[in-house]
Design a protein around this motif. Structure first.
Motif, short mmCIF file in Angstrom:
data_model
loop_
_atom_site.label_atom_id
_atom_site.label_comp_id
_atom_site.label_asym_id
_atom_site.label_seq_id
_atom_site.Cartn_x
_atom_site.Cartn_y
_atom_site.Cartn_z
N TRP A 60 52.26 27.07 50.92
CA TRP A 60 51.56 27.88 49.93
C TRP A 60 52.47 29.02 49.50
O TRP A 60 52.97 29.76 50.33
N GLN A 61 52.65 29.18 48.19
CA GLN A 61 53.50 30.25 47.67
C GLN A 61 52.64 31.31 46.98
O GLN A 61 51.78 31.00 46.16
N LEU A 62 52.93 32.57 47.31
CA LEU A 62 52.22 33.68 46.68
C LEU A 62 52.51 33.69 45.19
O LEU A 62 53.67 33.66 44.78
N GLU A 63 51.44 33.71 44.37
CA GLU A 63 51.63 33.73 42.92
C GLU A 63 51.04 34.97 42.26
O GLU A 63 51.42 35.30 41.14
N ALA A 64 50.11 35.65 42.94
CA ALA A 64 49.49 36.83 42.32
C ALA A 64 48.83 37.70 43.39
O ALA A 64 48.47 37.21 44.46
N THR A 65 48.68 38.98 43.06
CA THR A 65 48.02 39.93 43.97
C THR A 65 47.02 40.79 43.20
O THR A 65 47.12 40.94 41.99
N GLY A 88 41.77 25.26 43.49
CA GLY A 88 43.00 24.78 44.10
C GLY A 88 43.91 25.86 44.62
O GLY A 88 45.06 25.60 44.97
N ARG A 89 43.44 27.07 44.69
CA ARG A 89 44.24 28.20 45.16
C ARG A 89 43.67 28.72 46.48
O ARG A 89 42.47 28.66 46.73
N LEU A 90 44.56 29.25 47.32
CA LEU A 90 44.18 29.90 48.56
C LEU A 90 44.12 31.40 48.30
O LEU A 90 45.09 31.98 47.83
N ILE A 91 42.97 32.01 48.57
CA ILE A 91 42.81 33.45 48.37
C ILE A 91 42.67 34.10 49.76
O ILE A 91 41.78 33.74 50.53
N LEU A 92 43.57 35.03 50.06
CA LEU A 92 43.51 35.78 51.31
C LEU A 92 43.29 37.25 50.99
O LEU A 92 43.89 37.79 50.06
N SER A 93 42.42 37.89 51.76
CA SER A 93 42.23 39.34 51.63
C SER A 93 42.12 39.91 53.04
O SER A 93 41.48 39.32 53.91
N ASN A 94 42.76 41.04 53.25
CA ASN A 94 42.78 41.65 54.57
C ASN A 94 41.37 42.00 55.04
O ASN A 94 40.62 42.64 54.31
N VAL A 95 41.04 41.59 56.26
CA VAL A 95 39.76 41.97 56.86
C VAL A 95 39.81 43.47 57.10
O VAL A 95 40.80 43.99 57.62
N GLY A 96 38.79 44.17 56.71
CA GLY A 96 38.72 45.61 56.92
C GLY A 96 39.34 46.44 55.81
O GLY A 96 39.32 47.66 55.86
N CYS A 97 39.86 45.79 54.79
CA CYS A 97 40.45 46.52 53.67
C CYS A 97 39.31 47.11 52.84
O CYS A 97 38.44 46.38 52.36
N GLU A 149 39.58 48.96 49.92
CA GLU A 149 39.85 48.73 48.50
C GLU A 149 40.21 47.26 48.30
O GLU A 149 40.30 46.50 49.25
N GLU A 150 40.47 46.87 47.09
CA GLU A 150 40.89 45.50 46.78
C GLU A 150 42.30 45.27 47.35
O GLU A 150 43.20 46.05 47.13
N CYS A 151 42.44 44.21 48.12
CA CYS A 151 43.76 43.83 48.66
C CYS A 151 43.74 42.31 48.87
O CYS A 151 43.53 41.84 49.98
N SER A 152 43.93 41.59 47.78
CA SER A 152 43.85 40.13 47.81
C SER A 152 45.15 39.51 47.36
O SER A 152 45.89 40.07 46.55
N TYR A 153 45.40 38.33 47.90
CA TYR A 153 46.63 37.58 47.61
C TYR A 153 46.24 36.16 47.24
O TYR A 153 45.48 35.51 47.96
N LYS A 154 46.80 35.67 46.14
CA LYS A 154 46.48 34.31 45.66
C LYS A 154 47.73 33.45 45.82
O LYS A 154 48.80 33.78 45.33
N TYR A 155 47.55 32.31 46.50
CA TYR A 155 48.64 31.38 46.76
C TYR A 155 48.37 30.04 46.07
O TYR A 155 47.22 29.59 46.03
N ARG A 156 49.42 29.41 45.58
CA ARG A 156 49.30 28.07 45.02
C ARG A 156 49.93 27.09 46.00
O ARG A 156 50.92 27.41 46.67
N LYS A 157 49.35 25.90 46.09
CA LYS A 157 49.87 24.87 46.99
C LYS A 157 51.13 24.27 46.38
O LYS A 157 51.18 23.98 45.20
#
Length: 135
Positions: free
Chosen positions: A37-42, A114-123, A125-133
């Motif tokens: 998975w490659q990071l494509e957006a935050t 089709g994207r993996l969305i990760l966000s820090n637990v306990g964040c 404010e908004e802190c999300s990372y979008k990955y493409r396979k």
């Protein structure tokens, strides 16, 4: 005959007790997280509401393997990170060592379009990372 039955019972109990969990064996994981998975957006908020994703060029890559190990090519601790991961419902837990320190990070995990969305637990404010396979 009773003596043989007693001995067989003891052998059976010893067999059951010896079948413990092997700490060196990682769990076999089969789910849509597997692969590269490659990071494509935050979406990172300095305190305001962030509605749009910010594109990332040549973002770092996670590779999640079926044996529960992962690599992350974003240099941390002086090199590429090699660790283990686990999932529990919608939480992804990453563990690795940095020098003598054991590091554990938890992310809320979801999949959308089709994207993996990760966000820090306990964040807060908004802190999300979008990955493409990757293929």
């Amino acid at each position: 005959m009773l003596c043989i039955m007693k001995q067989l019972t003891y052998v059976f109990v010893l067999f059951l007790l010896s079948c413990g969990k092997d700490e060196d064996t990682l769990p076999l994981i089969t789910n849509e997280l597997l692969g590269k998975w490659q990071l494509e957006a935050t979406k990172i908020s300095p305190g305001d509401i962030v509605e749009n994703w910010t594109t990332v060029m040549n973002g770092p890559i996670f590779e999640f393997k079926a044996n529960g190990s992962y690599t992350h090519n974003e240099k941390a601790c002086g090199g590429i990170v090699n660790g283990i991961y686990s999932t529990n419902e919608s939480v992804l837990t990453l563990r690795y060592h940095c020098g003598n320190n054991a590091i554990e990070t938890n992310f809320n995990m979801s999949f959308a379009e089709g994207r993996l969305i990760l966000s820090n637990v306990g964040c807060i404010e908004e802190c999300s990372y979008k990955y493409r396979k990757m293929e």
